[in-house]
Structure formats: C-alpha cells, structure tokens
Motif scaffolding. Structure first.
Motif, short mmCIF file in Angstrom:
data_model
loop_
_atom_site.label_atom_id
_atom_site.label_comp_id
_atom_site.label_asym_id
_atom_site.label_seq_id
_atom_site.Cartn_x
_atom_site.Cartn_y
_atom_site.Cartn_z
N VAL A 1 -33.45 56.97 -12.01
CA VAL A 1 -33.68 55.53 -12.52
C VAL A 1 -34.26 55.07 -11.22
O VAL A 1 -33.62 55.14 -10.12
N VAL A 2 -35.22 54.39 -11.30
CA VAL A 2 -36.03 53.38 -10.43
C VAL A 2 -36.62 51.96 -10.73
O VAL A 2 -36.56 51.86 -11.89
N PRO A 3 -36.49 51.41 -9.80
CA PRO A 3 -37.03 50.09 -10.06
C PRO A 3 -38.65 50.05 -10.20
O PRO A 3 -39.35 50.71 -9.42
N VAL A 4 -39.12 49.07 -10.97
CA VAL A 4 -40.67 48.79 -11.13
C VAL A 4 -40.99 47.87 -10.03
O VAL A 4 -40.24 46.96 -9.39
N GLY A 5 -42.27 47.85 -9.41
CA GLY A 5 -42.67 46.90 -8.64
C GLY A 5 -42.43 47.18 -7.22
O GLY A 5 -42.64 46.50 -6.09
N LYS A 6 -41.69 48.42 -6.86
CA LYS A 6 -41.32 48.87 -5.38
C LYS A 6 -42.07 50.18 -5.15
O LYS A 6 -42.23 50.85 -5.90
N LYS A 7 -42.50 50.14 -3.73
CA LYS A 7 -43.18 51.36 -3.52
C LYS A 7 -42.00 52.53 -3.28
O LYS A 7 -41.08 52.30 -2.12
N ILE A 8 -41.99 53.37 -3.86
CA ILE A 8 -40.92 54.44 -3.94
C ILE A 8 -41.38 55.53 -3.14
O ILE A 8 -42.64 56.23 -3.50
N ARG A 9 -40.79 56.28 -2.21
CA ARG A 9 -41.18 57.45 -1.54
C ARG A 9 -40.55 58.48 -1.93
O ARG A 9 -39.17 58.55 -2.11
N ILE B 1 -44.31 51.86 -9.52
CA ILE B 1 -44.56 51.65 -10.89
C ILE B 1 -44.79 50.25 -11.44
O ILE B 1 -43.89 49.43 -10.83
N GLU B 2 -45.68 50.12 -12.17
CA GLU B 2 -45.90 48.75 -12.44
C GLU B 2 -45.45 48.22 -13.89
O GLU B 2 -45.40 47.03 -14.18
N GLN B 3 -45.19 49.23 -14.71
CA GLN B 3 -44.61 48.90 -16.18
C GLN B 3 -43.33 49.45 -16.21
O GLN B 3 -43.27 51.02 -16.25
N PRO B 4 -42.28 48.92 -16.84
CA PRO B 4 -40.99 49.44 -17.25
C PRO B 4 -41.25 50.54 -18.26
O PRO B 4 -42.16 50.43 -19.18
N GLY B 5 -40.45 51.65 -18.33
CA GLY B 5 -40.62 52.82 -19.16
C GLY B 5 -40.04 53.85 -18.87
O GLY B 5 -39.45 53.98 -17.67
N THR B 6 -40.28 54.98 -20.05
CA THR B 6 -39.67 56.31 -19.67
C THR B 6 -40.76 57.04 -19.54
O THR B 6 -41.59 57.26 -20.32
N TYR B 7 -41.00 57.84 -18.10
CA TYR B 7 -42.02 58.59 -17.89
C TYR B 7 -41.63 59.95 -17.73
O TYR B 7 -40.62 60.33 -17.03
N ARG B 8 -42.00 60.96 -18.46
CA ARG B 8 -41.62 62.52 -18.58
C ARG B 8 -42.45 63.20 -17.79
O ARG B 8 -43.65 63.22 -17.86
N GLY B 9 -41.98 64.40 -17.17
CA GLY B 9 -42.83 65.26 -16.43
C GLY B 9 -42.11 66.48 -16.50
O GLY B 9 -40.98 67.13 -16.98
N PHE B 10 -42.86 67.51 -15.53
CA PHE B 10 -42.29 69.09 -15.46
C PHE B 10 -42.29 69.59 -14.25
O PHE B 10 -42.91 69.12 -13.28
N CYS B 11 -41.81 70.57 -14.27
CA CYS B 11 -42.00 71.67 -12.97
C CYS B 11 -43.25 72.25 -13.17
O CYS B 11 -43.58 72.99 -14.31
N GLU C 1 -36.76 56.92 -15.50
CA GLU C 1 -36.57 55.63 -16.14
C GLU C 1 -37.13 54.36 -15.08
O GLU C 1 -36.33 54.27 -14.33
N ALA C 2 -38.03 53.78 -15.39
CA ALA C 2 -38.49 52.70 -14.52
C ALA C 2 -37.85 51.23 -15.27
O ALA C 2 -38.25 51.12 -16.10
N VAL C 3 -37.06 50.82 -14.36
CA VAL C 3 -36.33 49.38 -15.04
C VAL C 3 -36.66 48.32 -13.98
O VAL C 3 -36.95 48.55 -12.98
N PRO C 4 -36.50 47.14 -14.48
CA PRO C 4 -36.62 45.77 -13.84
C PRO C 4 -35.73 46.00 -12.68
O PRO C 4 -34.80 46.53 -12.58
N ALA D 1 -33.38 44.16 -11.37
CA ALA D 1 -31.95 43.51 -11.52
C ALA D 1 -31.28 44.61 -12.06
O ALA D 1 -30.14 45.00 -11.88
N GLU D 2 -31.82 45.16 -13.14
CA GLU D 2 -31.18 46.23 -13.91
C GLU D 2 -30.85 47.71 -13.05
O GLU D 2 -30.16 48.14 -13.09
N TYR D 3 -31.64 47.83 -12.16
CA TYR D 3 -31.86 48.94 -11.16
C TYR D 3 -30.48 48.70 -10.39
O TYR D 3 -29.73 49.71 -10.23
N ASN D 4 -30.58 47.31 -9.79
CA ASN D 4 -29.33 47.12 -8.83
C ASN D 4 -27.85 47.26 -9.51
O ASN D 4 -27.02 47.88 -8.95
N ASP D 5 -28.00 46.85 -10.82
CA ASP D 5 -26.71 47.16 -11.47
C ASP D 5 -26.19 48.64 -11.74
O ASP D 5 -25.16 49.08 -11.52
N TRP D 6 -27.33 49.49 -12.16
CA TRP D 6 -27.27 50.85 -12.13
C TRP D 6 -26.68 51.53 -11.03
O TRP D 6 -25.73 52.27 -10.83
#
Lengths: 518, 390
Positions: free
Chosen positions: B179-187, B222-232, B248-251, B253-258
């Motif tokens: 679970v990650v927040p949208v609009g933040k630069k994630i490393r 990530i600019e848009q909330p949603g579920t993004y699927r990937g693979f090895c 799971e990219a969420v807004p 506030a929702e990320y902070n709750d999680w």
C-alpha cells in the motif's frame, strides 16, 4: 591418388574428408533441431491455456533451459559448421580443410557432449533449469550439484569442439585459397565465416571461464558469484554476456553469408556493394565486443554505463542496415525468380529486419526497462534466431542439396515446407510481441488470463512450424534416396563461384589440383 | 507498377496501425492486450512516448525498405521477362545509407538519454520501501516505520490445477498488497535473499533486478489511485511464475490510516511474545503459517520433494528432543544456499513458535501417534530467548 570413402561405420568414425564431416555435422544438427524442437512443443503445449496442465513448473523450467541450450549449441552452431565444412574448401578451391584430423575430433566431441547434457534429464535432480543463460546463483549454489557438474562438463566439451572447428576454418581460409583467390575475391560466405571463426576463438574461452568459476563455486568453496563470500552475482552476467553477445553474431554472420550467396543467384545480378558488405560484417563483429551489458540494463548499472551500452548498441543498426540495403539493391533491376532457396532468403530478409527493428527498440535503455525479460524479447530473438539463422539454413540446404547429392529436391513439396514454416513461424512469434508489451514475463510456466488468447495462437503456430520441419526431413530423405538426377555443374542459372564448376554430385575429392582464379 | 507497390505499402502501414489502435480502447491506466501500458507515473508516460516514437520510426523505415523490396520483386520478375542489369557498386549510395541511419539514431538517442536521466533520478524521495525478493514471494519493509510484511500469491491451488474456475485476477493477486500513497515520490530499495529476482510493475515502468547482497534503487510517483499488478521478471526457480506484485495506490489520508493500523498490529504481535499459549492455539496458528510459508517446498503433508526439499515428517530434527536447537536454528536463521529462508527476520516470534510447534506435532511427529505431544511445545518466549542467546 583419388580414392573413395571407407565402408560402413568406419567411414564416419575415422573420416577426415571435409564433405563427410560436413554431412555428419549437418545430420547431427538436424537431430538436435528435432530434439530442441520437441522441448519447444512441450513448452507451447503447456502454455496453450492458463493453468498447469501437462508438466510441473520444475520440468517446465528444464524444458525452456534445454530448448535454448540444444538449439543454440546443438542445432544452429553445428549446422553452420557443417555448411562451412562442405562449402569453404569448394568455394576457395582447396582440396580439403587445413587440419583434417582435428576436424574429425571437433565433430566427434559433440555427440558425447550432448549425450551428457541430455542424460541429466534422467538424473534425480533433472536437467539444468536456470535458463540457457544460467544466471548464478540459481545455477550454482541453488542447483542440483550433479546436474550442474554434468552441464559444466558438457559446455566445456562443446566449447573445445567449437574452438577446434574455428581454428580449422581460419587455417583453411588463410592458407588454402586457390592461386588468384585474393581476400577481396572470396565469396561472402567465406568472409562471414572467417570473421565468425575469430569471434568464436575470442569468446568460447570466456564461456569456459564462466563455467569454471561456477564449478569452483559449487565444489571448490569459492565465492565468485556469491555475495555472502564477497563475490558478485552480476559478475556472472558480465562474463556470460561478454561471451553471449558475440555468440549471437556467431550465429547470424554465417547466415548473412548464405543470403549473400543466394540472393545474387536468383536475381541473376552480382551482389551489390561486395566490399561494403565485408566492412559491415567486420564492424558488426567489432561492435559485438562492446555492447554486452545491453542484456543487463535492469541490474542497476551506473547511468554512465547504461548510456555507453545504449549508444554502442544503437550503432549496430548502421552496418546491419547497410547489409539489408545492399541485398535489396542487388535485387533492384535484376531478373528475379522464386525457387525455394530464394523464398527462404526473402523471408529471412523481411523477418530478420523486423527482428532488427525490435532490436533497435530494445537498445533504448529507458524503454528496455519495460521490454526486458518479457515476451517482447522472446519474440525479438526468435525473429533473428529462427527467421534469421534457421531460415537461412533451410535456404542453404535447398540451394546446395543438388550439389551435394546430384539429385534435385521436389520444388512443390519444398514450397509447402516454406509456406507452412513462414506462416507457422509468424503465428508463433508475432503475437508474442503483443503479450510481451502487455506485460507477460518470459520463462513463465503459467500466466494471467489477459495473455490467454495470444498464447493459444502462438501455440497453434508452433505446432504448425514443428510439423513442417518433419516435412523438411521427408523432403531431404526423398531427395537423397530418389530425387531426380541432376548432373549439371551449375544447378542454378545465375549461380557463380567455384563450387558450381565441379560436377554434381561433388566428387569425394575436389580441387586436388587447384583451379586458377582470375 | 508503382500504383501496386503503393497499394501494398498502404496495406503494410494499415496493418502496422493495428498496433496503435488498441491503445485507443485502453483502460484508465492505458492498458491493452497488445501494447505497453501508458501507466500512471510521469516516468511511465515518458517511456510509453519513447516506445511509440521508436515504433513509428521503425514503421516508416520498414514501409520504405519493404516498399523498395516489394517493388523490386514485382517489377523485376524473370517470369515477366526482366533482364538483369549488371551494376554492383556505388560508393555514394553506400555513404548515404550509412550516414542517414546514423543521423536517425542520433535523433533517437536524444530523448532516450533525457528519459534515462529521469529514471535514474531517485533523489529526494519522500518514502523509502525496501523490497526483498525470495523464493517465491516478496517482502516489503517501510523503512523507519517499523512496518514490514510478506506478500504471497493468494490464487488458490485448485485454480492453478484447473480444479476450480479461474478468477479475474488469476496469478495476479496477493494476500497482502503493497500500500502506497499517491502523489509522493516513493523510492524502492530492491534486494533479494536467495537468488536473483526482478521487481516489475508495468504501470509504474519500474523493473529492477533484486540481487542477493546488493541493493539497487528505483522510484515512482503515482499520480492516480488504483491497483497496479506486476510480476517477478527474472527466472528464480520453480515458482517464478507464482510470485506476483500488487501495489495499491491510495490517497494520502487513507495511507496514513492504513500505516497507523499496521503499526498497531505490529505492536500487538510483539506483545504476544511474552504470552503463554496452549498447544491447540499454537497448532491452529502454526498450521496457518505453515500452509502460507512452508508448504510450497516442504509440502502440505510434510513429506517435502525428494532431492530438492527435505521431509519434515519423521525427521530426526522435528521428532527428537536433541533436534530442537537445530530446528529453531534452521527456521530462524535459514540455510539460504539451499533455499531455506531465514524466517527469524521476517516473521514475528509468535508465528515462529507456532510453526515450529506445528512441525513437531503434526503428521505423527512428536509422541509417535497422531495426538500432539505436550513435550514438544515451543512458546514465543523460547524463540525470543533463542534469538537473544546467539
């Protein structure tokens, strides 16, 4: 002085005759082509639908690994060595290869090597399953030690065979050309093989080094590729691809040579830009040494490294483009006919160029982050390996079979073989571009539902392509056993070169007295 | 003659367009069955644009090249009485078709270089997540937050074995998504614990090899909330195809709750270390942990896979009192060169205790009958003390 071959099995075991050894190589490579093809059929049957149906994932990985190893080292490479054995002495007006006894040994190392490799299928740990690129540590500390050890020994044996074969080819071309056959008069097939042989001598020892380090990691307590012991798994990839990238040119350069012989024949016009073809081949060979890490754009190289390998890789498009343009210019204002060798060559030209386009796309490092290890890559390299190397090999067999046997193949059957191969190949591999771009990784024993439709198409194509290779075998056997006799020296109206000055079938010994080339 | 060649080139161009068309029918993340997704990060959009630019350049060159080829094949057929000319070289032409492609390549290299610089700019990230690949699952560690978990494939085995109908997200679903927040630069700090894996999420245009002993960086905004699927994406052994990634990219506030919820759960689990459990509690929890983490290799029935993964059923380690120390050691510290992960760092002590207890009592291990043996109970505190004693 002329005497015929020995009788029975001893003819083949003891032979030092370049034509016999050429035939041995060709038949061996065809047997491996069928074996590697059978592995591919198992892969495509399992991937026909999502879900595990026929095999378990471990066996699936053994199949992808063995398919790659057998096709690259057992089918394609020996096929071109067989062609070199048959054709190079006849093309340069030499009586035989320069080192005939070593020639015998370099062939007879191959069957034991592949018997060992195939035998691993019946061991407890199964066959190697780390892919034909066998990245460490999956192939070392995580592999079954017995399997890995046998595999390493088999690779060493194949490598020794290849090195001997190439030394022989270099010695033959440098020393045994007929009077007047200067370097710039050599047929292009000879040129491409000369350059290929140098590549082989340069990189096979590197592969030997890689597998020796693996052997030491498994049994010698070293940690070349184990980070826990101070080693680096990525070192393996650098060493492997320093061999592996030249290796793909080792496979494709002789194919370029074959196409450069066939297109002028059926265009009835000399090859356009002969000298630029020679320079282009040499440039591709030189570039092949400085592009290896484009197979590793995602391993986390520094930016400067990525940029260097991206630029160097893009450059390969230039000499490759020159070749394609020269072939088309050869046909321009020619007088073209469409016998089977020409059909395969034309298919080669178009499909190899498509493989070249996807190659340029793959060279673009930022985009490669999306393409890498997906089916897009699988599609790309099968366009160059199958439509490139294997199609050119089919073209070569039809082109020279009348010279080898003195008998003509059946043109209608051969055209059926061509069209089924062409359609089957494209059905198999074109949709793989799609699934790859849509996100399907390679070497997957099972896949998500959005990839199902194109995988089914791909499997159907593969079965068609597979069956059509059985037809190829039938055509060749029918020709050898009872094809229409042709004694003409020149089978094809537009053919040029010394091999077309000797009778058909080519006598057991040719050019005992060297011809003079003007 | 030219008209026919032109018709053919239109046909070629038309079929090439088919590649572009599905993108029009794509969903909100720009996914289609035939083409690269446009994705939901600035980098993924840049990469998509470059991909399409290269594609169209190749199409144009292809149309010209194959057009010339097809024209020659039609115009100079021997069957139509074509007589061959005899020219065979031209230095000017050779120079032209060496120099022109070179110039086109420079045109391609320019956008590729700027895009690559962008891909490599992982500085000033607002959130660091360590991604660890192991056979055959991903684990995520929110650095500095004390939150970490393992993400396993959640597709039921029956679906894979074709005994049940396949769900919509077959092989693309996990028990615990990242679970990650949208609009933040994630490393993403990507590494592995055994063999090489590769963490690939097409919608983020992130693919980074996970290499044991080394950590490499990648990033996404990530600019848009949603579920993004990937693979090895790197062959890692038997279950290479069965270790997907779900983001799971969420807004925010929702990320902070999680995240707060996750931190609470982590604290609760740590508190359980000092609690004493009954055998039944441990067996129930242990079976759950075993099924999730151990049964892929050691199998549900504890019999392992001959030649690859050792049997636990009836093994000396799991049945004798002398074997207990070794049992704790192998589960906590692993034997990574043989494929056994070091669970001590990724599972809480309570789960380790439960699974060891389960292995010592299930399948007729322990007292020799099917009834669990009271002497073979391992409590969380035992695991804690074992770890401390090292």
């Amino acid at each position: 002085m002329a005497h015929g071959p020995a009788k029975g099995i001893r003819r083949w075991l003891y032979t030092t005759n370049h034509k016999d050894i050429g035939s041995l190589y060709l038949w061996f490579s065809f047997a491996m082509f069928i074996l590697g093809g059978a592995f591919a059929m198992i892969i495509r049957a399992e991937l026909f639908q999502p879900g595990m149906q026929l095999v378990d994932p471990e066996f699936f990985n053994q199949m992808t690994t063995m398919h790659g190893l057998v096709m690259v080292f057992g089918a394609i490479m020996p096929a071109f060595v067989g062609l070199a054995n048959w054709m190079i002495p006849m093309m340069i007006g030499a009586p035989d290869m320069a080192l005939p006894r070593m020639n015998n040994l370099s062939f007879w190392l191959l069957p034991p090597a592949f018997l060992m490799l195939a035998a691993t299928l019946f061991t407890e740990g199964g066959a190697p399953q780390a892919g034909w690129t066998f990245y460490a540590p999956l192939s070392t500390t995580y592999a079954n030690p017995l399997t890995a050890t046998i595999f390493i020994f088999a690779v060493h044996t194949m490598g020794a065979s290849s090195i001997m074969g190439s030394i022989n080819i270099i010695a033959t071309i440098l020393n045994m050309r007929a009077p007047g056959m200067s370097y710039m008069k050599m047929p292009l097939f000879v040129w491409t093989w000369l350059i290929t042989a140098f590549l082989l001598v340069a990189v096979m020892p590197v592969l030997a080094g890689a597998v020796t380090m693996m052997l030491m990691d498994i049994h010698g307590g070293t940690s070349f590729f184990d980070a826990a012991g101070g080693g680096d798994p990525v070192l393996f990839q650098h060493v492997f691809w320093f061999f592996g990238h030249p290796e793909v040119y080792i496979i494709i350069l002789p194919a370029f040579g074959v196409i450069s012989q066939i297109i002028p024949t059926f265009s009835r016009k000399p090859l356009f830009g002969y000298s630029s073809m020679v320079y282009a081949t040499a440039s591709i060979a030189l570039l092949s040494f400085i592009v290896w890490a484009h197979h590793m754009f995602t391993v986390g190289m520094p930016l400067a490294g990525e940029l260097f390998f991206m630029y160097a890789t893009m450059l390969i498009a230039v000499p490759t483009g020159v070749k394609v343009f020269n072939w088309i210019a050869t046909m321009f204002k020619g007088s073209i006919s469409f016998e089977t060798p020409m059909l395969f060559s034309l298919a080669f030209l178009v499909l190899f160029t498509i493989g070249g386009f996807t190659g340029v796309m793959l060279s673009i490092a930022p985009a490669d982050f999306q393409y890498h290890d997906s089916y897009f890559v699988v599609a790309h390299f099968h366009y160059v390996m199958v439509a490139g190397a294997v199609f050119s090999m089919s073209a070569a067999v039809y082109y020279w079979l009348p010279k080898w046997t003195g008998r003509m193949y059946s043109e209608p059957l051969a055209q059926v073989h061509f069209w089924t191969s062409f359609v089957g190949f494209n059905l198999t591999f074109f949709p793989q571009h799609f699934v790859g771009l849509a996100g399907m990784p390679r070497r997957y024993s099972d896949y998500a539902l959005q990839f199902a439709d194109y995988n089914m198409v791909s499997s159907c194509g593969a079965f068609l392509y597979g069956v059509s290779q059985i037809l190829f075998l039938v055509i060749v056997i029918l020709t050898v056993k009872g094809g229409k006799k042709t004694t003409k020296e020149k089978t094809w109206e537009g053919a040029e070169g010394l091999e077309w000055t000797v009778p058909s079938p080519a006598p057991y010994h040719t050019f005992s007295t060297p011809p003079t080339v003007k | 003659m030219f008209a026919r060649a032109k018709q053919l080139s239109v046909l070629l161009l038309g079929s090439a367009c088919l590649w572009g068309v599905p993108a029009l029918a794509a969903d909100s993340a720009g996914r289609s069955a035939e083409n690269m997704p446009i994705g939901v990060t600035p980098v993924s959009q840049t990469v998509y644009d470059i991909h399409m630019l290269m594609f169209w350049i190749c199409v144009v060159i292809g149309v010209l090249t194959f057009g010339a080829l097809i024209f020659s094949l039609i115009a100079y057929r021997k069957s139509k009485g074509a007589v061959a000319a005899n020219f065979h070289e031209s230095t000017k032409v050779e120079i032209a078709w060496t120099v022109i492609p070179f110039i086109i390549l420079i045109g391609m290299a320019w956008p590729a270089t700027t895009a690559l610089i962008e891909v490599y700019d992982s500085d000033e990230a607002e959130l660091d997540i360590k991604v660890t690949g192991s056979q055959w699952k991903w684990s995520y560690d929110y650095i500095g937050e004390g939150v970490s978990f393992i993400s396993n494939l959640s597709t039921p085995k029956d679906q894979i074995a074709n005994l049940a109908a396949k769900g919509e997200n077959y092989l693309q679903e996990v028990d615990e998504p990242l679970v990650v927040p949208v609009g933040k630069k994630i490393r993403f700090l990507v590494t592995a614990s055994d063999v090489i894996h590769s963490w690939w999420v097409p919608d983020l245009a992130v693919k980074r090899d996970a290499i044991p002993g080394f950590t490499h960086e990648s990033w996404a905004l990530i600019e848009q909330p949603g579920t993004y699927r990937g693979f090895c994406a790197e062959l890692c052994g038997k279950d290479h195809a069965f270790m997907p990634i779900v983001v799971e990219a969420v807004p925010e506030a929702e990320y902070n709750d999680w995240l707060a919820q996750k931190k609470k759960e982590a604290a609760e689990i740590r508190a359980l270390t000092s609690k004493v459990f009954t055998l039944d509690e441990l067996m129930t929890k242990g079976k759950e942990v075993y099924t999730k983490h151990c049964s892929t290799c050691h199998m549900e029935n504890g019999e392992g896979v001959q030649g690859a993964f050792p049997a636990l059923k009836g093994s000396a380690m799991a049945t004798t009192a002398e074997g207990l120390a070794g049992h704790l050691d192998i589960v906590v510290n692993g034997n990574t060169s043989k494929g056994m992960p070091a669970w001590g760092t990724s599972l809480p002590d309570v789960e380790l205790a439960a699974v060891i207890t389960y292995e010592r009592n299930a399948w007729g291990n322990g007292s020799g009958d099917d009834e669990p043996d009271e002497d073979d109970i391992v409590q969380p505190i035992d695991v804690y003390n074992f770890k401390k004693g090292e």
